[in-house]
Design a protein around this motif. Structure first.
Motif, PDB file in Angstrom:
ATOM      1  N   GLY A  21       0.820  -1.206   0.000  1.00  0.00           N
ATOM      2  CA  GLY A  21       0.000   0.000   0.000  1.00  0.00           C
ATOM      3  C   GLY A  21       0.852   1.254   0.000  1.00  0.00           C
ATOM      4  N   GLN A  22       1.053   1.838   1.174  1.00  0.00           N
ATOM      5  CA  GLN A  22       1.869   3.042   1.308  1.00  0.00           C
ATOM      6  C   GLN A  22       2.910   2.816   2.410  1.00  0.00           C
ATOM      7  OE1 GLN A  22      -0.982   6.200   1.986  1.00  0.00           O
ATOM      8  NE2 GLN A  22      -1.227   6.550  -0.200  1.00  0.00           N
ATOM      9  N   PRO A  23       3.934   2.047   2.127  1.00  0.00           N
ATOM     10  CA  PRO A  23       4.967   1.795   3.142  1.00  0.00           C
ATOM     11  C   PRO A  23       5.836   3.025   3.351  1.00  0.00           C
ATOM     12  CG  PRO A  23       5.599   0.818   1.065  1.00  0.00           C
ATOM     13  CD  PRO A  23       4.211   1.360   0.864  1.00  0.00           C
ATOM     14  N   ARG A  24       6.570   3.026   4.454  1.00  0.00           N
ATOM     15  CA  ARG A  24       7.430   4.157   4.793  1.00  0.00           C
ATOM     16  C   ARG A  24       8.858   3.664   5.037  1.00  0.00           C
ATOM     17  NH1 ARG A  24       2.858   5.296   7.833  1.00  0.00           N
ATOM     18  NH2 ARG A  24       3.826   4.686   9.799  1.00  0.00           N
ATOM     19  N   SER A  25       9.800   4.548   4.763  1.00  0.00           N
ATOM     20  CA  SER A  25      11.211   4.224   4.907  1.00  0.00           C
ATOM     21  C   SER A  25      11.723   4.620   6.287  1.00  0.00           C
ATOM     22  CB  SER A  25      12.045   4.941   3.839  1.00  0.00           C
ATOM     23  OG  SER A  25      11.736   4.485   2.550  1.00  0.00           O
ATOM     24  N   ASN A  26      12.747   3.936   6.745  1.00  0.00           N
ATOM     25  CA  ASN A  26      13.494   4.346   7.924  1.00  0.00           C
ATOM     26  C   ASN A  26      14.582   5.335   7.522  1.00  0.00           C
ATOM     27  OD1 ASN A  26      12.219   2.931  10.028  1.00  0.00           O
ATOM     28  ND2 ASN A  26      13.363   1.070   9.586  1.00  0.00           N
ATOM     29  N   TYR A  27      14.887   6.264   8.435  1.00  0.00           N
ATOM     30  CA  TYR A  27      15.950   7.242   8.218  1.00  0.00           C
ATOM     31  C   TYR A  27      16.968   7.117   9.346  1.00  0.00           C
ATOM     32  CZ  TYR A  27      13.346   9.541   4.490  1.00  0.00           C
ATOM     33  OH  TYR A  27      12.700   9.816   3.316  1.00  0.00           O
ATOM     34  N   PHE A  28      18.256   7.216   8.980  1.00  0.00           N
ATOM     35  CA  PHE A  28      19.339   6.963   9.924  1.00  0.00           C
ATOM     36  C   PHE A  28      20.255   8.177  10.004  1.00  0.00           C
ATOM     37  CE2 PHE A  28      17.902   2.992   8.208  1.00  0.00           C
ATOM     38  CZ  PHE A  28      17.910   2.109   9.275  1.00  0.00           C
ATOM     39  N   PRO A  29      20.507   8.694  11.222  1.00  0.00           N
ATOM     40  CA  PRO A  29      21.504   9.760  11.353  1.00  0.00           C
ATOM     41  C   PRO A  29      22.898   9.206  11.094  1.00  0.00           C
ATOM     42  CG  PRO A  29      20.761   9.029  13.517  1.00  0.00           C
ATOM     43  CD  PRO A  29      19.905   8.309  12.515  1.00  0.00           C
ATOM     44  N   ILE A  30      23.725   9.997  10.433  1.00  0.00           N
ATOM     45  CA  ILE A  30      25.108   9.608  10.157  1.00  0.00           C
ATOM     46  C   ILE A  30      26.000  10.362  11.127  1.00  0.00           C
ATOM     47  CG2 ILE A  30      26.881   9.353   8.391  1.00  0.00           C
ATOM     48  CD1 ILE A  30      24.743   9.750   6.301  1.00  0.00           C
ATOM     49  N   THR A  31      26.712   9.649  11.944  1.00  0.00           N
ATOM     50  CA  THR A  31      27.511  10.280  12.986  1.00  0.00           C
ATOM     51  C   THR A  31      28.529  11.243  12.396  1.00  0.00           C
ATOM     52  OG1 THR A  31      28.980   9.860  14.849  1.00  0.00           O
ATOM     53  CG2 THR A  31      29.119   8.330  13.009  1.00  0.00           C
ATOM     54  N   GLY A  32      28.580  12.451  12.965  1.00  0.00           N
ATOM     55  CA  GLY A  32      29.590  13.429  12.585  1.00  0.00           C
ATOM     56  C   GLY A  32      29.376  14.108  11.255  1.00  0.00           C
ATOM     57  N   ILE A  33      28.216  13.933  10.615  1.00  0.00           N
ATOM     58  CA  ILE A  33      27.945  14.534   9.305  1.00  0.00           C
ATOM     59  C   ILE A  33      26.857  15.595   9.467  1.00  0.00           C
ATOM     60  CG2 ILE A  33      27.225  14.154   6.933  1.00  0.00           C
ATOM     61  CD1 ILE A  33      29.875  12.890   7.558  1.00  0.00           C
ATOM     62  N   PRO A  87      21.587  17.807  11.153  1.00  0.00           N
ATOM     63  CA  PRO A  87      22.380  16.579  10.971  1.00  0.00           C
ATOM     64  C   PRO A  87      22.051  15.887   9.659  1.00  0.00           C
ATOM     65  CG  PRO A  87      21.464  16.696  13.183  1.00  0.00           C
ATOM     66  CD  PRO A  87      20.813  17.789  12.405  1.00  0.00           C
ATOM     67  N   GLY A  88      23.040  15.176   9.121  1.00  0.00           N
ATOM     68  CA  GLY A  88      22.824  14.425   7.892  1.00  0.00           C
ATOM     69  C   GLY A  88      22.142  13.097   8.171  1.00  0.00           C
ATOM     70  N   PHE A  89      21.173  12.756   7.326  1.00  0.00           N
ATOM     71  CA  PHE A  89      20.426  11.505   7.466  1.00  0.00           C
ATOM     72  C   PHE A  89      20.470  10.741   6.148  1.00  0.00           C
ATOM     73  CE2 PHE A  89      18.729  13.648  11.100  1.00  0.00           C
ATOM     74  CZ  PHE A  89      18.303  12.653  11.959  1.00  0.00           C
ATOM     75  N   ALA A  90      20.671   9.433   6.239  1.00  0.00           N
ATOM     76  CA  ALA A  90      20.523   8.529   5.105  1.00  0.00           C
ATOM     77  C   ALA A  90      19.215   7.770   5.258  1.00  0.00           C
ATOM     78  CB  ALA A  90      21.697   7.557   5.029  1.00  0.00           C
ATOM     79  N   ARG A  91      18.666   7.358   4.149  1.00  0.00           N
ATOM     80  CA  ARG A  91      17.415   6.594   4.182  1.00  0.00           C
ATOM     81  C   ARG A  91      17.689   5.142   3.814  1.00  0.00           C
ATOM     82  NH1 ARG A  91      13.852   8.706  -0.857  1.00  0.00           N
ATOM     83  NH2 ARG A  91      12.494   7.082  -0.029  1.00  0.00           N
ATOM     84  N   ALA A  92      16.821   4.260   4.263  1.00  0.00           N
ATOM     85  CA  ALA A  92      16.919   2.866   3.835  1.00  0.00           C
ATOM     86  C   ALA A  92      16.668   2.790   2.336  1.00  0.00           C
ATOM     87  CB  ALA A  92      15.903   2.011   4.588  1.00  0.00           C
ATOM     88  N   ARG A  93      17.298   1.845   1.676  1.00  0.00           N
ATOM     89  CA  ARG A  93      17.234   1.789   0.219  1.00  0.00           C
ATOM     90  C   ARG A  93      15.838   1.489  -0.304  1.00  0.00           C
ATOM     91  NH1 ARG A  93      17.203  -3.565  -1.668  1.00  0.00           N
ATOM     92  NH2 ARG A  93      18.004  -5.174  -0.249  1.00  0.00           N
ATOM     93  N   SER A  94      14.975   0.940   0.533  1.00  0.00           N
ATOM     94  CA  SER A  94      13.594   0.691   0.137  1.00  0.00           C
ATOM     95  C   SER A  94      12.702   0.792   1.363  1.00  0.00           C
ATOM     96  CB  SER A  94      13.431  -0.682  -0.528  1.00  0.00           C
ATOM     97  OG  SER A  94      13.767  -1.717   0.369  1.00  0.00           O
ATOM     98  N   GLU A  95      11.410   0.934   1.140  1.00  0.00           N
ATOM     99  CA  GLU A  95      10.463   1.125   2.212  1.00  0.00           C
ATOM    100  C   GLU A  95      10.232  -0.167   2.983  1.00  0.00           C
ATOM    101  OE1 GLU A  95      10.021   1.743  -0.929  1.00  0.00           O
ATOM    102  OE2 GLU A  95       9.387   3.814  -1.275  1.00  0.00           O
ATOM    103  N   GLY A  96       9.743   0.007   4.217  1.00  0.00           N
ATOM    104  CA  GLY A  96       9.377  -1.154   5.017  1.00  0.00           C
ATOM    105  C   GLY A  96      10.141  -1.224   6.316  1.00  0.00           C
ATOM    106  N   SER A  97       9.737  -2.189   7.141  1.00  0.00           N
ATOM    107  CA  SER A  97      10.335  -2.369   8.466  1.00  0.00           C
ATOM    108  C   SER A  97      11.555  -3.274   8.455  1.00  0.00           C
ATOM    109  CB  SER A  97       9.281  -2.953   9.418  1.00  0.00           C
ATOM    110  OG  SER A  97       8.873  -4.246   8.972  1.00  0.00           O
ATOM    111  N   TRP A  98      11.990  -3.742   7.290  1.00  0.00           N
ATOM    112  CA  TRP A  98      13.111  -4.676   7.210  1.00  0.00           C
ATOM    113  C   TRP A  98      14.386  -4.083   7.805  1.00  0.00           C
ATOM    114  CZ3 TRP A  98      17.488  -3.172   4.599  1.00  0.00           C
ATOM    115  CH2 TRP A  98      17.371  -2.063   3.773  1.00  0.00           C
ATOM    116  N   SER A  99      14.501  -2.738   7.808  1.00  0.00           N
ATOM    117  CA  SER A  99      15.730  -2.097   8.278  1.00  0.00           C
ATOM    118  C   SER A  99      15.649  -1.666   9.732  1.00  0.00           C
ATOM    119  CB  SER A  99      16.045  -0.882   7.395  1.00  0.00           C
ATOM    120  OG  SER A  99      14.984   0.064   7.436  1.00  0.00           O
ATOM    121  N   ASP A 100      14.654  -2.153  10.487  1.00  0.00           N
ATOM    122  CA  ASP A 100      14.531  -1.744  11.892  1.00  0.00           C
ATOM    123  C   ASP A 100      15.774  -2.096  12.702  1.00  0.00           C
ATOM    124  OD1 ASP A 100      12.067  -0.721  11.365  1.00  0.00           O
ATOM    125  OD2 ASP A 100      10.922  -2.268  12.405  1.00  0.00           O
TER     126      ASP A 100
END
Length: 692
Positions: A97-109, A125-138
């Motif tokens: 349906g409408q999944p959402r991505s996780n976002y991760f802070p990058i230390t020191g960026i 702060p700089g944030f990277a996102r998971a390469r695809s949506e969903g809870s797989w990257s929890d």
């Protein structure tokens, strides 16, 4: 004799080879639920290992109460069975349906946003996102480490927001490189290379190159004078918002007026800051914290968090944060006297899933004009384009490095951005978690509602066989805003496919069973206290009654009055999804010993002692699921209070989505999907639908 031919010429017409050849009959399309991977995008897969690298293992959906086991998606098992039975190639279409991505802070960026004129508009702060949506990257964790190379550079002039410099060799810098220039006065300049050109002069200057840099941001290691105030506000960040102001104080001390360990080299200073924030809300180690002190703005990389000194005067109930950082200088028009060090910066990004071995990408840069900028890391939708798309070549080397093995993070390709470093270490130290999520995993996977809309393109769901191809071509090519097809209809563009299956169409569906608030248990009976009944005859033995206080009309021993202890008042936090919660209670007496009991019955008939000690708080981590009842009493030596009020806590299981039972199953969703598959196959005329 009749077969002999006379001499001469004649013409023979050779029939052309047949143009209609049978297509391959072993190329299949599978449509279903996957743990990760691009959504509604056909991806070609050659073996089961490639499928798992892109789409993950079995996708968890719900809990089957009848069998007492989890329910998984059927897409991954179907693909594995296809290859075990001799399949050589298949196409995978992940639907949701409408999944959402996780976002991760990058230390020191640090993310620095510029406007079109080159002026700074935002720091975060700089944030990277998971390469695809969903809870797989929890369970994913992210870290980074700095790579630095010294550059022989001479700054000629500063004309904000650009400046000019001289370089001895062009091999040291390319467009998009980021420079960090440290000056003797304690200033630090970070900027991006805009151009590198040979210097044309008379007489010629051989081996000299003209460098122009833009996106410049200035920092300083220390104050030139004491700040106007020692108190301010601190801010933490998620990828899209800033926290509420947190009162912050730099703890001044007479023996160290600044309470700062200012270095003499280019190393960032170590700073200690007190935050008026509960310890349970402490920022992650390695995250960036912004502290506003009057008109000054300080960016701190958190390296240590501990409870504040409770012996301070005045007392402070909060946390003490220590780390390295830099003060931001919004405007700097005067060039410092001399350069202490000039460096070309890059970094390594590290990821770790659970206890698995860390995965690394090296030589990443900070500006999008560089072909190896980390912010250009591709999402799955970019890495696996549409069948008719022309592959991008601007970041080809970066994308190839991220493709195999598939790197789990992606950038956003944000325009007018420069990423700079704040205390970034030379080796990875802290691995940071993703932004906190409020919704459960299945909701973030886009699968909280199971119906046919997950599998069908909304504009083609009801279109008949005659018009299906025309409508699909209109959506893809002829509208003002063309778009790709969704769901199983995305298979219309896969010409080589001859089989299609939708294995997850046979799912029964699921419903959400949230954590309900159980009723607190009734008050516990008073304890039996024989010492309150000493005035009764002992022959025959008297009946000792459970009462809450002695009979004050009788002549009682004096120690009864001095050893009456009021029961504590018990309270609690609600359990979080991981089974963490706390019990806490009042202290009616000084220096008591408390006894805490846990039971699974409201009458406490199966109660057991789980804690005996002087603390007035008890925290549970990862408690098993279920409804549990608690009570506490306090005492000293041989005397004890009655039990406190009881509390009930519902520790809900991680899986709150329950599979629908077979007796309420409806085949409406299944038939809707199968009808749509058959209409598409009939419209194509060369697709065979596997409905089972």
């Amino acid at each position: 004799m009749r077969s002999r031919r006379l001499p001469g010429f004649r013409f023979e017409v050779q029939a052309p080879p047949p143009t209609d050849v049978l297509p391959r009959m072993d190329v299949a399309v599978f449509v279903g639920f996957a743990a990760r991977g691009p959504l509604h995008r056909p991806v070609r897969v050659e073996d089961a290992a490639q499928f798992e690298m892109i789409f993950g293992d079995n996708a968890h959906l719900a809990w089957d109460e009848a069998r007492g086991e989890p329910v998984y998606a059927y897409l991954a098992p179907a693909v594995r069975a296809f290859f075990r039975n001799g399949g050589r190639r298949c196409w995978i279409i992940r639907v949701a349906g409408q999944p959402r991505s996780n976002y991760f802070p990058i230390t020191g960026i640090l993310h620095v946003q510029f406007d079109d004129a080159g002026h700074i508009t935002e720091l975060k702060p700089g944030f990277a996102r998971a390469r695809s949506e969903g809870s797989w990257s929890d369970g994913l964790r992210v870290s980074a480490s700095l790579l630095s190379r010294t550059v022989a550079l001479t700054i000629v002039s500063v004309d904000p927001p650009e400046f000019e410099a001289k370089l001895n060799t062009p091999d040291d810098l390319v467009v998009g490189d980021v420079l960090r220039v440290t000056f003797d006065e304690g200033y630090v300049l970070q900027c991006a290379v805009k151009s590198v050109d040979p210097i044309v002069s008379s007489p010629p200057q051989r081996g000299m190159y003209h460098v122009i840099c833009d996106k410049a941001i200035w920092f300083k290691h220390s104050w030139s004078q004491l700040p106007s105030t020692q108190a301010g506000n601190a801010y933490t960040f998620t990828h899209d918002t800033t926290s509420a102001p947190i009162p912050a104080t730099i703890p001044w001390r007479a023996e160290s007026p600044l309470a700062l360990d200012w270095p003499t080299s280019d190393q960032a200073p170590t700073v200690t800051i007190d935050l008026d924030l509960p310890y349970t809300s402490a920022p992650q180690l390695g995250s960036l914290l912004r502290v506003d002190m009057g008109s000054d703005q300080f960016w701190l990389r958190v390296e240590d968090v501990r409870a504040a000194d409770t012996d301070a005067s005045p007392p402070f109930d909060g946390m003490r944060v220590t780390g390295q950082g830099l003060w931001w200088v919004p405007t700097h028009g005067v060039l410092p006297a001399s350069i202490d060090l000039a460096e070309r910066l890059s970094f390594e990004m590290w990821t770790r899933q659970g206890q698995s071995e860390a995965l690394r990408l090296s030589d990443l840069t900070f500006d999008l004009r560089h072909t190896h900028c980390w912010d250009a890391l591709p999402t799955d939708l970019k890495l696996y384009p549409e069948i008719t798309d022309v592959p991008r070549r601007d970041y080809a080397a970066l994308w190839q490095a991220a493709a195999n093995p598939r790197f789990p993070l992606a950038g956003s390709e944000t325009a007018h951005v420069l990423f700079v470093t704040i205390g970034l270490p030379l080796t990875p130290d802290f691995y940071l978690e993703s932004d906190p999520q409020t919704d459960d995993a299945l909701t973030r996977d886009g699968l909280s509602v199971f119906d046919a809309s997950l599998f069908l393109d909304p504009d083609l769901a009801e279109v008949g066989v005659r018009d299906l191809l025309n409508e699909a071509d209109t959506i893809r090519y002829q509208t003002l805003t063309p778009r790709a097809l969704h769901g199983l209809h995305a298979a219309l563009g896969i010409e080589e496919a001859t089989l299609i299956a939708v294995p997850d169409a046979v799912q029964r569906g699921w419903f959400y069973r949230g954590a309900t608030k159980p009723n607190d248990p009734p008050p516990s009976d008073p304890l039996l206290r024989p010492e309150w009944w000493h005035y009764l005859d002992c022959d025959p033995p008297p009946e000792i009654k459970p009462v809450r206080e002695p009979d004050w009309s009788q002549f009682l021993n004096c120690d009864i009055f001095s050893n009456l202890i009021d029961p504590p008042v018990l309270d609690h936090d609600e359990a979080d999804p991981l089974g963490t919660f706390s019990l806490f209670w009042t202290q009616p007496e000084s220096n008591p010993i408390y006894v805490v009991q846990e039971a699974t019955r409201a009458d406490f008939k199966d109660a057991i002692d789980i804690y005996v000690g002087p603390e007035d708080r008890l925290t549970f981590y990862g408690h098993s699921a279920g409804v549990f009842y608690y009570r506490v009493r306090g005492g000293r030596e041989m005397f004890s209070s009655d039990w406190s009020n009881g509390v009930a806590i519902n520790v809900a299981p991680l899986t709150r989505w329950i599979l629908k039972s077979a007796d309420i199953y409806s085949d409406e969703t299944l038939l809707t999907i199968q009808h749509a598959v058959l209409r598409m196959c009939a419209a194509r005329s060369d697709l065979f639908a596997v409905l089972a």
